[in-house]
Design an enzyme around this catalytic site. Structure first.
Site, PDB file in Angstrom:
ATOM      1  N   TYR A  94     -72.613  15.388 -23.142  1.00 32.44           N
ATOM      2  CA  TYR A  94     -73.220  16.357 -24.049  1.00 32.44           C
ATOM      3  C   TYR A  94     -72.122  17.130 -24.784  1.00 32.44           C
ATOM      4  O   TYR A  94     -71.121  16.560 -25.154  1.00 32.44           O
ATOM      5  CB  TYR A  94     -74.245  17.246 -23.295  1.00 32.44           C
ATOM      6  CG  TYR A  94     -75.202  17.832 -24.302  1.00 32.44           C
ATOM      7  CD1 TYR A  94     -76.070  17.006 -25.009  1.00 32.44           C
ATOM      8  CD2 TYR A  94     -75.165  19.178 -24.610  1.00 32.44           C
ATOM      9  CE1 TYR A  94     -76.882  17.511 -26.006  1.00 32.44           C
ATOM     10  CE2 TYR A  94     -75.979  19.684 -25.602  1.00 32.44           C
ATOM     11  CZ  TYR A  94     -76.837  18.848 -26.300  1.00 32.44           C
ATOM     12  OH  TYR A  94     -77.623  19.355 -27.291  1.00 32.44           O
ATOM     13  N   ASN A 399     -71.554  26.669 -31.284  1.00 32.95           N
ATOM     14  CA  ASN A 399     -70.841  25.470 -30.921  1.00 32.95           C
ATOM     15  C   ASN A 399     -71.008  24.421 -32.031  1.00 32.95           C
ATOM     16  O   ASN A 399     -71.830  24.630 -32.918  1.00 32.95           O
ATOM     17  CB  ASN A 399     -71.306  24.944 -29.540  1.00 32.95           C
ATOM     18  CG  ASN A 399     -72.808  24.752 -29.457  1.00 32.95           C
ATOM     19  OD1 ASN A 399     -73.409  24.261 -30.406  1.00 32.95           O
ATOM     20  ND2 ASN A 399     -73.393  25.129 -28.334  1.00 32.95           N
TER      21      ASN A 399
HETATM   22  P1  NAI Z   1     -79.323  28.802 -37.963  1.00 32.29           P
HETATM   23  O1  NAI Z   1     -78.756  27.952 -39.027  1.00 32.29           O
HETATM   24  O2  NAI Z   1     -80.784  28.910 -37.763  1.00 32.29           O
HETATM   25  O3  NAI Z   1     -78.774  30.317 -38.155  1.00 32.29           O
HETATM   26  C1  NAI Z   1     -77.460  30.661 -38.487  1.00 32.29           C
HETATM   27  C2  NAI Z   1     -77.437  32.140 -38.839  1.00 32.29           C
HETATM   28  O4  NAI Z   1     -76.078  32.546 -39.056  1.00 32.29           O
HETATM   29  C3  NAI Z   1     -78.207  32.505 -40.099  1.00 32.29           C
HETATM   30  O5  NAI Z   1     -78.908  33.706 -39.902  1.00 32.29           O
HETATM   31  C4  NAI Z   1     -77.103  32.729 -41.136  1.00 32.29           C
HETATM   32  O6  NAI Z   1     -77.458  33.649 -42.156  1.00 32.29           O
HETATM   33  C5  NAI Z   1     -75.993  33.279 -40.267  1.00 32.29           C
HETATM   34  N1  NAI Z   1     -74.681  33.106 -40.869  1.00 32.29           N
HETATM   35  C6  NAI Z   1     -74.164  31.997 -41.437  1.00 32.29           C
HETATM   36  N2  NAI Z   1     -72.941  32.255 -41.940  1.00 32.29           N
HETATM   37  C7  NAI Z   1     -72.694  33.549 -41.683  1.00 32.29           C
HETATM   38  C8  NAI Z   1     -71.611  34.412 -41.962  1.00 32.29           C
HETATM   39  N3  NAI Z   1     -70.525  33.982 -42.607  1.00 32.29           N
HETATM   40  N4  NAI Z   1     -71.691  35.697 -41.552  1.00 32.29           N
HETATM   41  C9  NAI Z   1     -72.783  36.144 -40.900  1.00 32.29           C
HETATM   42  N5  NAI Z   1     -73.843  35.371 -40.600  1.00 32.29           N
HETATM   43  C10 NAI Z   1     -73.788  34.090 -40.994  1.00 32.29           C
HETATM   44  O7  NAI Z   1     -78.647  28.317 -36.623  1.00 32.29           O
HETATM   45  P2  NAI Z   1     -79.103  28.615 -35.124  1.00 32.29           P
HETATM   46  O8  NAI Z   1     -80.115  27.621 -34.685  1.00 32.29           O
HETATM   47  O9  NAI Z   1     -79.504  30.046 -35.006  1.00 32.29           O
HETATM   48  O10 NAI Z   1     -77.752  28.315 -34.322  1.00 32.29           O
HETATM   49  C11 NAI Z   1     -76.624  29.127 -34.519  1.00 32.29           C
HETATM   50  C12 NAI Z   1     -75.501  28.676 -33.617  1.00 32.29           C
HETATM   51  O11 NAI Z   1     -75.852  28.905 -32.273  1.00 32.29           O
HETATM   52  C13 NAI Z   1     -75.134  27.176 -33.730  1.00 32.29           C
HETATM   53  O12 NAI Z   1     -73.731  27.024 -33.767  1.00 32.29           O
HETATM   54  C14 NAI Z   1     -75.642  26.596 -32.465  1.00 32.29           C
HETATM   55  O13 NAI Z   1     -74.855  25.509 -32.041  1.00 32.29           O
HETATM   56  C15 NAI Z   1     -75.495  27.777 -31.517  1.00 32.29           C
HETATM   57  N6  NAI Z   1     -76.344  27.646 -30.385  1.00 32.29           N
HETATM   58  C16 NAI Z   1     -75.752  27.787 -29.167  1.00 32.29           C
HETATM   59  C17 NAI Z   1     -76.451  27.587 -28.040  1.00 32.29           C
HETATM   60  C18 NAI Z   1     -75.781  27.769 -26.727  1.00 32.29           C
HETATM   61  O14 NAI Z   1     -76.274  27.320 -25.721  1.00 32.29           O
HETATM   62  N7  NAI Z   1     -74.657  28.401 -26.675  1.00 32.29           N
HETATM   63  C19 NAI Z   1     -77.863  27.162 -28.106  1.00 32.29           C
HETATM   64  C20 NAI Z   1     -78.435  27.108 -29.441  1.00 32.29           C
HETATM   65  C21 NAI Z   1     -77.676  27.339 -30.540  1.00 32.29           C
END
Ligand code: NAI
Length: 552
Positions: A94, A399
């Site tokens: 993974y 990530n």
């Molecule tokens: P998404 O695409 O739905 O949301 C991303 C958010 O970040 C949006 O609100 C966007 O406006 C904001 N953003 C983008 N560029 C930005 C910037 N320069 N400054 C401030 N805000 C900014 O993505 P999602 O589903 O919310 O996932 C986000 C991250 O979380 C991904 O990298 C994902 O891999 C990670 N993630 C981690 C998990 C974990 O277990 N650690 C589980 C699920 C997601």
């Protein structure tokens, strides 16, 4: 599990193939004498060969390809390998290796795994689902490739994610693999690079309007209820807006959940509970500022509110402790670009696009990075948090690895060793000024396999937020005090199966308490879960096997 197969057909079935471990009696009974080397090896000998062959691979992607190939031929040996050393193998099957595997999915593709359903098949989804050979499917992990990890729209290359995710149900919590079905819903992609890649394996068209996509998903979700009535649908890596909207659309009608929303929230909650434990504070005393307000951020904020409400706050009080900042700046009440589910977190505050200024004004105790922007927690950010807090909590969850908002070295160094830190990926131990720091991995794989096992064992009719809150609490409770004192917010991965069985037992108890189970309540919940746990051990074929087949 039973099979009627024998001869070469049995050797080619990964669920039953024992490779060089068939006994003489089995070889005779199955009609495979001469079709494999004339030895009978132990599973340990087979495992040592796998480990030796893996050691000759020079990259994790090559190890990933080797292991997927092993799974295609010998499922038991595959699971025996990864369950023998989860801390070593989870990062290969993974995250982070899966990120590279997805980016190159069409190029490294060897053999189909799971199902692929294109939007052009609308009207026929039910018949197509019936093509799957297993009739009792309990989990479908489904993506449309819309937002894969932090990598954006990968279209059909995202099909690697449900495949990998479902392997973790088995490897981390013992859900038997025959009940799991990875699914890719192909609605096209807006990724120009893949649209022009001759080896791309998806439809070469851009994504349809939302209404068209949702009507396709509706048909899929409804067909699943008919074809696999005990199935829970796990949504994975859709874009933030789709993730939240689709969850809302189905969650009260069917057994569905979204891991990016609820699983991420559960695991982050576990970290927040332990961070508060370390500081000697209560969850309700904390103030949170999120960087990122997409599916992960909103899912976490909503679940955190539910957890705070369970601890006695009103919903408004809970929401008032959570601030969010996205690509357009702080979410505040004058913003006109917010979607419905972001509005509860848009408080009265002057507009700002400066994250450090937002920290200085809001004074959060915890910052949470779910932005997909590597390095977004700069030195100035960490220093601002350290000025305000004796122990700033810094959760850099994006990530793959290069998207983490900061590394543990940076968080510890810039805070003079005061930060309480966890990331979405596994980072190595840090030594700073003679002290050892253990950065934890806030990875959903502590949560969704355990919740999955609880749903599987109880045949739950719904997947609720309370189940993810309970899982988060159970994970937090399993970090030993000496490790917590070194900053480790999450249990060690080396005994992940044991941890998840305990977590699953607590979630299962909640399923029974909530009246959502379809089986009788057992007396001993841990023993009940253990009865359902898959063991990577070979079947023994009776001497009568081939006669049984002929008679059949
Ligand atoms: P998404 O695409 O739905 O949301 C991303 C958010 O970040 C949006 O609100 C966007 O406006 C904001 N953003 C983008 N560029 C930005 C910037 N320069 N400054 C401030 N805000 C900014 O993505 P999602 O589903 O919310 O996932 C986000 C991250 O979380 C991904 O990298 C994902 O891999 C990670 N993630 C981690 C998990 C974990 O277990 N650690 C589980 C699920 C997601």
């Amino acid at each position: 599990m039973k099979t009627n197969k024998n001869g070469i057909e049995l050797l080619q079935d990964p669920a039953f193939n024992k490779s060089t471990a068939f006994t003489e009696e089995e070889k005779q009974a199955l009609g495979i004498v001469g079709l494999i080397p004339d030895v009978t090896e132990t599973e340990e000998a087979q495992l040592s060969r796998v480990l030796m062959q893996l050691s000759h691979k020079s990259t994790d992607l090559e190890r990933y390809i080797y292991l997927v190939n092993l799974l295609d031929h010998n499922e038991t040996l595959f699971y025996r390998t990864i369950m023998s050393d989860p801390a070593r193998f989870l990062p290969i099957v993974y995250d982070p290796t899966i990120a590279e595997a997805c980016l190159k999915f069409g190029h490294i593709y060897r053999q189909a795994r799971g199902m692929y359903l294109s939007i052009t098949r609308r009207g026929k989804v039910k018949e197509i689902l019936k093509n799957w050979p297993q009739k009792d499917v309990r989990f479908i992990c489904v993506t449309d490739g819309g937002r894969i990890l932090g990598l954006g729209d990968l279209g059909a290359n995202g099909a690697g994610i449900p495949i990998g995710k479902l392997q973790l149900y088995t490897a981390c919590a013992g859900v038997p693999p025959q009940y799991l079905l990875p699914m890719y819903l192909d609605a096209g992609t807006n990724n120009e690079q893949y649209l022009h890649d001759p080896l791309y394996l998806g439809m070469r068209r851009t994504r349809p309007p939302t209404r068209e996509l949702y009507s396709f998903v509706d048909e899929f979700v409804e067909a699943v209820q008919e074809v696999f009535p005990k199935c829970c649908i796990h949504f994975e890596d859709w874009t933030g807006v789709d993730a939240v909207h689709l969850l809302k659309r189905y969650r009260d009608k069917y057994c569905v959940y979204n891991d990016d929303v609820q699983g991420t929230a559960g695991i982050t909650l576990a970290g927040m509970i332990n961070a508060a434990r370390l500081k000697g504070t209560k969850l309700r005393d904390e103030k949170y500022l999120f960087l990122g307000a997409g599916s992960a951020g909103i899912g976490l904020a909503d679940l955190l509110c539910s957890a705070l409400v369970l601890k006695g706050l009103s919903l408004e009080e809970a929401q008032s402790r959570i601030y969010m900042f996205d690509i357009n700046g702080l979410l505040e009440s004058t913003r006109t670009d917010l979607v419905d589910f972001q509005k509860p977190y848009a408080h009265k505050h002057a507009p700002t696009r400066d994250f450090v200024a937002a920290i200085e004004s809001i004074k959060p105790t915890t910052i949470i990075g779910v932005s997909t922007v590597g390095g977004a927690f700069t030195q100035k950010v960490v220093e601002a948090m350290s000025r305000i807090n004796e122990r700033p909590v810094i959760l850099a969850l994006s990530n793959p690895t290069e998207k983490a908002e900061c590394t543990p070295e940076q968080a510890y160094a810039w805070s003079n060793g005061k930060a309480i830190y966890a990331a979405g990926v596994q980072f190595a131990t840090v030594r700073l000024n003679g002290k050892t720091f253990l950065p934890g991995q806030a990875n959903n794989f502590y949560i969704f396999p355990a919740v999955g096992m609880a749903i599987f064992a109880t045949q739950a009719t719904r997947a609720t937020d309370e189940m993810f809150i309970e899982a988060g609490q159970a994970v937090a409770d399993q970090v030993p005090k000496d490790l917590l004192d070194q900053g480790l917010l999450y249990p060690l991965q080396s005994n992940i199966l044991e941890t998840e069985i305990k977590t699953a037992a607590r979630v299962a108890k909640l399923v029974f308490d909530s009246g959502l189970a379809r089986v009788d309540r057992p007396k001993d919940m841990v023993a009940f879960i253990q009865q359902h746990v898959y063991k990577p051990e070979y079947e023994t074929f009776p001497a009568s096997h081939s006669q049984t087949k002929r008679a059949a």
